[in-house]
Design a protein around this motif. Sequence first.
Motif: not given
Length: 336
Positions: A12-27
């Motif tokens: 549960s980390d903001p950096g992990v969640f941010t990268q997860l969102i980016t890797d799913m194609g969301v900008e």
Amino acid sequence: MADTGQWCLIESDPGVFTQLITDMGVEGVQVEEVWDFDTLAQVEPIYGLIFLFKYEAGASDRGAAMAVDTEAANEAAMDSIFFAQQVINNACATQAILSILMNRPDVELGEELTQFREFAQSLPSDMKGLAISNSDKIRQVHNSFARSETFSNEQPVTANDNEDLFHFVSYVPIHGALYELDGLQPRPVYLGPCTEKDWLEKVRPIIEARMASYSSSEIRFNLMAVCKDRSLVLAEQLAATDRRLTRAQKKLSRLVQTLHGERDLLSMFLSDEREKLARYRTENARRKHNYIPLIYTLLQQLAAKGKLADTLPEARQKAAERKARQRQAKQPTSKP
């Protein structure tokens, strides 16, 4: 829960969640950890909140217990919400993120998630959860954040019986109402009406009440805001400030030109006034001076040189002409 491929535990980390969102194609989206509700304004606009708490028997029902009578909710709006039940272990973090992204029209999902939402939107909530679990793209991105093990990386790390279990839920404003989206519930939890401006004020006591329902020794909670990419927000604010600065500079330039024009005009008036006063002083000095001795001396000199008789006729002529002009100037002008 179904076994549709193993899903790992993720931090549960903001950096992990941010990268997860980016890797799913969301900008244009990032996640910020929230330490104080009073600081939320610093990361607006906020699309939704993700709340992490220790999972105990009935823990997930505590949020549902705060639901407003669902008859007050717009059922048509409820049906249009993208809500997926959790059908596989360890997927709640990604499902909490998707619960926010899929329900915010102001988020650019990217091609893959847009197609996934169009495919799954009409499915019942349990089938939506199964569709998420069966998505190779979503599962691969989720499992890319598996915690590393010292001797084996062959399988994603999952929770075991000796570990405390934690669960993620989302809070999102949708169609003018506040909802808790919890994959362990059968449907969205309606928490009452809200607006984009006041939903954070309304969700605060709900989250605080959930934390207060635990013993005072339990402090393992985490709250994260899914918000617009801060670099984009700051870049927009910087561009807006630059535009304001440019407008201010243009206004200042026009003001400076105007003031320069006023200054030049005042300088000219001042110069004229000073010249006029200097002329007054000269004329007044002449008025006070006795010129008779000078005139008498000049006449004597002219007479001594025999030139006085020659200048008298010319002087008389000029005197006569001057008197004639004065008489003409005094006569009234006749009208036609």
